[in-house]
Enzyme design. Sequence first.
Site, short mmCIF file in Angstrom:
data_model
loop_
_atom_site.label_atom_id
_atom_site.label_comp_id
_atom_site.label_asym_id
_atom_site.label_seq_id
_atom_site.Cartn_x
_atom_site.Cartn_y
_atom_site.Cartn_z
N THR A 25 0.81 -1.22 0.00
CA THR A 25 0.00 0.00 0.00
C THR A 25 0.84 1.27 0.00
O THR A 25 0.28 2.37 0.01
CB THR A 25 -0.95 -0.04 1.21
OG1 THR A 25 -0.23 -0.55 2.33
CG2 THR A 25 -2.12 -0.93 0.93
N GLU A 26 2.13 1.12 0.00
CA GLU A 26 3.07 2.23 -0.24
C GLU A 26 4.38 1.62 -0.66
O GLU A 26 4.92 0.75 0.02
CB GLU A 26 3.40 3.00 1.07
CG GLU A 26 2.52 4.16 1.39
CD GLU A 26 3.09 4.98 2.56
OE1 GLU A 26 4.31 4.90 2.85
OE2 GLU A 26 2.29 5.68 3.18
N THR A 27 4.89 2.10 -1.77
CA THR A 27 6.27 1.83 -2.09
C THR A 27 6.72 2.84 -3.13
O THR A 27 5.91 3.34 -3.91
CB THR A 27 6.50 0.38 -2.59
OG1 THR A 27 7.91 0.14 -2.65
CG2 THR A 27 5.90 0.15 -3.97
#
Length: 398
Positions: free
Chosen positions: A330-332
């Site tokens: 969900t974040e990178t």
Amino acid sequence: MKAGLHLILTLAAFAVAQPSRRHRHVARRQAADIPTVTVVDVVTDVAAVVYVNGNGQPFSTSYDGQAASLIFPDPTSVAPSSAVAPTFTSSRTSPHPPPPPASSSSSFNTPPQATSSLAAPATPSSSPSSSSTPPTTGVGASGYALSYSPYNTDNSCKSQAQINIDFAHISGYSMIRIYGTDCNQTATVGSAAAAYNMKLFAGVYDVTQVETEIQQIITAANGNFDHIDTVAIGNEGVNDGTYSVGQVVSAINTARGLLKSAGYKGKVVTVDTFVAMIANPELCQASDYAAANCHAFFDGGVTAEQAGDFVLAQAQRVSHACGGKDTMITETGWPWQGETNGKAIPSPENQAVAVASIKKAFYHNIVLFTAFNDYWKQNNAGTFGAEQYWGLLGNAPS
Ligand SMILES: *[C@@H]1O[C@H](CO)[C@@H](O)[C@H](O)[C@H]1NC(C)=O
């Protein structure tokens, strides 16, 4: 045939407190309670390795140690995942032969890069989820998602008109992730996203205010939840030490109940770092899929070229720890400016290289971080002076 590649990834821990501002996307990443995690990755002469989830569905495939895209099951074809042990396995034992590599055969011939297959999890995995876990569903929209924050440099809220200007510069994404309900953002960002045919990954920022924030999401949806794919309760709160696992699990359940009563049929999850998720699988057991943030940059031992393989390996570890659950990162991303962190060097070139590597490893189930530079954030030592410089599209046009 040669024995193969041994790779040890060490996740360096760092624990620098960060003053609380609206939300702390990139604070004390991946530190959590585990000072050091070692993944021993062994790639033998197997031509292709297929990972499958608890339902026997292909999860991802790697060829000669090179990660290919993640493959998640069609939601309509998936049986409930109740108490099925995770079955990460190699093609030697997998009942599902790998698909042929897309078009080119070069992936069989190129030398293995960095990591990718997960031989065994370094941490003891929890027992698979039990009856309270909802069935596994397909995750997210197709294609890539992008995170977006509707704040001006002075921390004020962007207006709908400003957000519309920003969104005119966003293309090629199928979903937008936001983090909270302040600034009326579920409505404003949601309407801009809908105008461009993108789904919304909505967020409750303050877990202790879950009822209030969920009510704001319900109000913003105004009876139509069609464009909301997921509602996330909290972001890295357990990793930060802000919330207990029990607090988050209880807030997820509260949120799910309220949303369901209001007619929402989408997914409810919490997001935490991959380290916190692996250490506390209750977080993903209570979620409709496993949702973890994972930044190769903060590892210190991973170059921009290796970012995709690193993130894929961590996604596999998360899914394994979560009983084979579908997993979304969900974040990178990668910063284009900031201090060097070991092998991780911020630069515009490396940002492009890292994102290309991540896109090569995943064709969906990934939220790229982040749309525009976040000048509203505070830089500090724990984030390598890079906190404001993760924008993939430069400065916000609004
Ligand atoms: C929130 O944003 C929506 C969409 O722009 C708008 O219609 C609504 O009036 C806003 N609500 C408030 C309280 O500002």
